[in-house]
Design a protein around this motif. Structure first.
Motif, PDB file in Angstrom:
ATOM      1  N   ALA A 337      37.028  50.749  46.057  1.00  0.00           N
ATOM      2  CA  ALA A 337      36.735  49.648  45.136  1.00  0.00           C
ATOM      3  C   ALA A 337      35.969  48.552  45.867  1.00  0.00           C
ATOM      4  CB  ALA A 337      38.020  49.081  44.553  1.00  0.00           C
ATOM      5  N   ALA A 338      35.008  47.953  45.177  1.00  0.00           N
ATOM      6  CA  ALA A 338      34.161  46.931  45.783  1.00  0.00           C
ATOM      7  C   ALA A 338      34.726  45.532  45.543  1.00  0.00           C
ATOM      8  CB  ALA A 338      32.748  47.016  45.220  1.00  0.00           C
ATOM      9  N   VAL A 339      34.525  44.676  46.517  1.00  0.00           N
ATOM     10  CA  VAL A 339      34.852  43.259  46.408  1.00  0.00           C
ATOM     11  C   VAL A 339      33.635  42.477  46.876  1.00  0.00           C
ATOM     12  CG1 VAL A 339      36.357  41.382  47.205  1.00  0.00           C
ATOM     13  CG2 VAL A 339      37.315  43.666  46.811  1.00  0.00           C
ATOM     14  N   TRP A 340      33.347  41.353  46.235  1.00  0.00           N
ATOM     15  CA  TRP A 340      32.243  40.500  46.681  1.00  0.00           C
ATOM     16  C   TRP A 340      32.635  39.043  46.443  1.00  0.00           C
ATOM     17  CZ3 TRP A 340      32.427  43.381  42.337  1.00  0.00           C
ATOM     18  CH2 TRP A 340      32.150  42.786  41.095  1.00  0.00           C
ATOM     19  N   ASN A 412      35.456  50.918  39.920  1.00  0.00           N
ATOM     20  CA  ASN A 412      36.814  50.927  40.465  1.00  0.00           C
ATOM     21  C   ASN A 412      37.335  49.516  40.736  1.00  0.00           C
ATOM     22  OD1 ASN A 412      36.870  53.723  40.401  1.00  0.00           O
ATOM     23  ND2 ASN A 412      36.283  53.963  42.552  1.00  0.00           N
ATOM     24  N   THR A 413      36.418  48.574  40.957  1.00  0.00           N
ATOM     25  CA  THR A 413      36.829  47.176  41.095  1.00  0.00           C
ATOM     26  C   THR A 413      37.630  46.759  39.871  1.00  0.00           C
ATOM     27  OG1 THR A 413      34.851  46.651  42.379  1.00  0.00           O
ATOM     28  CG2 THR A 413      36.013  44.809  41.363  1.00  0.00           C
ATOM     29  N   VAL A 419      42.376  44.823  37.054  1.00  0.00           N
ATOM     30  CA  VAL A 419      43.451  45.077  36.084  1.00  0.00           C
ATOM     31  C   VAL A 419      44.799  45.120  36.801  1.00  0.00           C
ATOM     32  CG1 VAL A 419      44.376  46.680  34.377  1.00  0.00           C
ATOM     33  CG2 VAL A 419      41.898  46.303  34.538  1.00  0.00           C
ATOM     34  N   GLU A 420      45.689  44.277  36.340  1.00  0.00           N
ATOM     35  CA  GLU A 420      47.060  44.248  36.842  1.00  0.00           C
ATOM     36  C   GLU A 420      47.930  45.021  35.851  1.00  0.00           C
ATOM     37  OE1 GLU A 420      50.130  40.871  38.484  1.00  0.00           O
ATOM     38  OE2 GLU A 420      48.928  40.436  36.712  1.00  0.00           O
ATOM     39  N   ARG A 421      48.671  45.999  36.314  1.00  0.00           N
ATOM     40  CA  ARG A 421      49.392  46.901  35.418  1.00  0.00           C
ATOM     41  C   ARG A 421      50.891  46.684  35.436  1.00  0.00           C
ATOM     42  NH1 ARG A 421      45.589  52.185  35.103  1.00  0.00           N
ATOM     43  NH2 ARG A 421      43.843  51.375  36.293  1.00  0.00           N
ATOM     44  N   ARG A 422      51.347  45.612  36.043  1.00  0.00           N
ATOM     45  CA  ARG A 422      52.773  45.320  36.001  1.00  0.00           C
ATOM     46  C   ARG A 422      53.161  44.826  34.609  1.00  0.00           C
ATOM     47  NH1 ARG A 422      53.730  41.163  40.753  1.00  0.00           N
ATOM     48  NH2 ARG A 422      51.891  40.267  39.737  1.00  0.00           N
ATOM     49  N   GLY A 423      54.372  45.126  34.202  1.00  0.00           N
ATOM     50  CA  GLY A 423      54.820  44.677  32.902  1.00  0.00           C
ATOM     51  C   GLY A 423      54.461  45.656  31.802  1.00  0.00           C
TER      52      GLY A 423
END
Length: 489
Positions: A337-340, A412-413, A419-423
């Motif tokens: 996954a990319a981050v910038w 994939n970023t 995306v947070e998948r908790r909850g």
């Protein structure tokens, strides 16, 4: 009025309906009519998104009425240019662009001395600069003190000041030495144009500051992008654009070219060929002399892509490619996954700077120093980054910069970092870094911006459908029209 939408149907079924309903329900400064000026940035950061939404709808549905509505918006926006309104920027130039002031620029006040001669200019940087007030009080027999206060600002007061350029307490140098990043107050002594009575002292009182008028490159890019995009649509799919609108395309292209060239002096490149736009050192903005944030110079980059395709001019092709290399150079891939960063990694704000001891050599007239800001890009400004990425990747005739592996990494970023998948339900985080705070409700409404990456990840549409709110939080904004249009396939 709630949106009529079944979240379990395909996204393409709700796009046109959501777009049309968003447009119908825009009120106030957000629409439905275009303001006759860009003083508060509404055209640059509001109407421009609506225009992009109409362009997307025209391209994706093939319906000429969307292109016709876009042309109607463009005609109104062109009337709001400075040269047609007869207004001038901080340098006294009246140019074919849309200058702004309000919360976007530094605010200043010229203090007069007791003989009513201009004596001292005080400048305050955003945020919350325009509501600041400068108070002047005597301080003993020879000196004075200044305080700068305002809502949501940290108050600052400096005493023992002088207007005498030979005094060790001369105001500009004392405020320079006392500069603090949160308050960001600087001063400039103004020489006297006529003799006065005795030592100079500023007239006591409390004075309001006034934001400077500046044509901001980011807003120029936002406004011109859908204009250039309409020209490209008219060339590639003339059946989607009414004949009357096609007859105005050359005029639109001329307006875009003239506006973009206003910012030529702000263009720059690194030694390894990465391109960007910067603020000039004397511009009355918070980060004078520094490179624009990535999303802001990519706003210009998107227009450059469209102009490169439509006109074939090498200058636009080269600039688009250079800005693509700037984004590509800041992509860091970890676990696929990319981050910038929000600020370009090669730039002054990302690296921070220290005061040199002289405003003449600091590189900025209004900020002697600034701590490094290395935060990841946020999901709201990423709307522009993602659009540029896909636009450039698909544009014919441009040098290859982004590989298929790069595109998968940015997809994939979204699926892994954003995306947070908790909850019980997935939700977007605030930024692309993967560890940021949960996003606001307003940020969730922007999730459709990631849909163009579905070609590189089958998860994207499902997650967008799960996250996107049925109704964007009020008040509806121009960006909501754009995000609704993205749903149309």
């Amino acid at each position: 009025m709630p949106f009529l939408e079944d979240k379990f149907t395909g996204l393409h079924r709700v796009g046109r309906r959501s777009f049309d309903e968003t447009e119908r329900n825009l009120v106030g400064v957000n629409g439905p009519h275009v303001l006759p000026h860009n003083e508060t940035g509404v055209i640059g950061w509001g109407t421009s998104w609506r225009m992009q939404g109409h362009l997307l709808m025209a391209r994706r549905t093939g319906r000429p009425d969307y292109a016709e509505r876009l042309a109607h918006l463009i005609d109104q926006v062109l009337l709001a240019r400075d040269d047609l309104r007869g207004v001038s920027d901080f340098r006294g130039r009246s140019l074919p662009v849309w200058s702004t002031a309000h919360k976007f620029t530094a605010a200043s006040v010229v203090l007069h001395d007791t003989d009513d001669r201009p004596a001292l200019e005080i400048t305050v940087c955003p945020p919350h600069a325009r509501t600041a007030r400068v108070a002047v009080h005597p301080d003993g027999d020879r000196h004075f003190r200044i305080s700068v206060t305002g809502p949501q600002r940290t108050d600052v007061e400096v005493a023992g000041l002088s207007l005498d350029p030979l005094d060790e307490r001369r105001t500009d140098r004392v405020l320079y030495a006392a500069y603090e990043q949160r308050t960001a107050v600087t001063a400039r002594l103004l020489p006297s144009d006529r003799p006065g009575r005795g030592p100079r002292r500023p007239r006591p009182g409390t004075f309001a500051v006034r934001p400077a008028r500046v044509s901001l490159a980011a807003q120029t890019g936002m406004i011109t992008y859908p204009m250039a995009g309409l020209a490209r649509l008219a060339r590639e799919r003339p059946e989607s654009v009414p004949a009357a609108v096609r007859g105005r395309i050359d005029g639109y292209l001329e307006a875009v070219d003239r506006a973009m060239r206003v910012h030529d002096e702000q263009w720059g490149t690194t030694d390894d060929g990465r391109g960007f736009y910067r603020w000039l050192p004397d511009e009355p903005v918070s980060f004078a002399g520094a490179e624009l944030p990535t999303n802001e110079f990519l706003a210009m980059g998107r227009t450059a892509v469209q102009l490169a395709v439509v006109t074939g001019e090498a200058r636009w092709r080269d600039r688009a490619a250079a800005m693509a290399r700037a984004l590509h150079g800041d992509l860091t891939v970890s676990d696929g996954a990319a981050v910038w960063p929000y600020w370009p990694g090669f730039g002054r704000v990302h690296q921070g700077w220290e005061a040199t001891g002289s405003a003449k050599t600091d590189g900025s007239d209004v900020r002697p120093s600034y701590r490094a800001v290395t935060v990841p890009e946020d999901v709201t400004h990423a709307l522009i980054d993602i659009d540029f990425l896909c636009l450039y990747h698909d544009a014919p005739g441009l040098p290859e910069v982004f590989t298929e592996a790069d595109m998968r990494a940015v997809a994939n970023t979204f699926t892994r970092n954003v995306v947070e998948r908790r909850g019980r339900a997935p939700r977007m985080r605030h930024d692309v870094g993967g560890e940021g705070r949960r996003g606001t409700d307003r940020e969730q409404a922007h999730v459709a911006a990631w849909l163009p990456l579905r070609r590189w990840s089958r998860e994207v549409p499902r997650l967008v459908r799960a996250i996107r709110p049925v109704t964007p939080p009020p008040p509806l904004m121009g960006v909501d029209s754009y995000c609704a249009a993205l749903l149309t396939s």
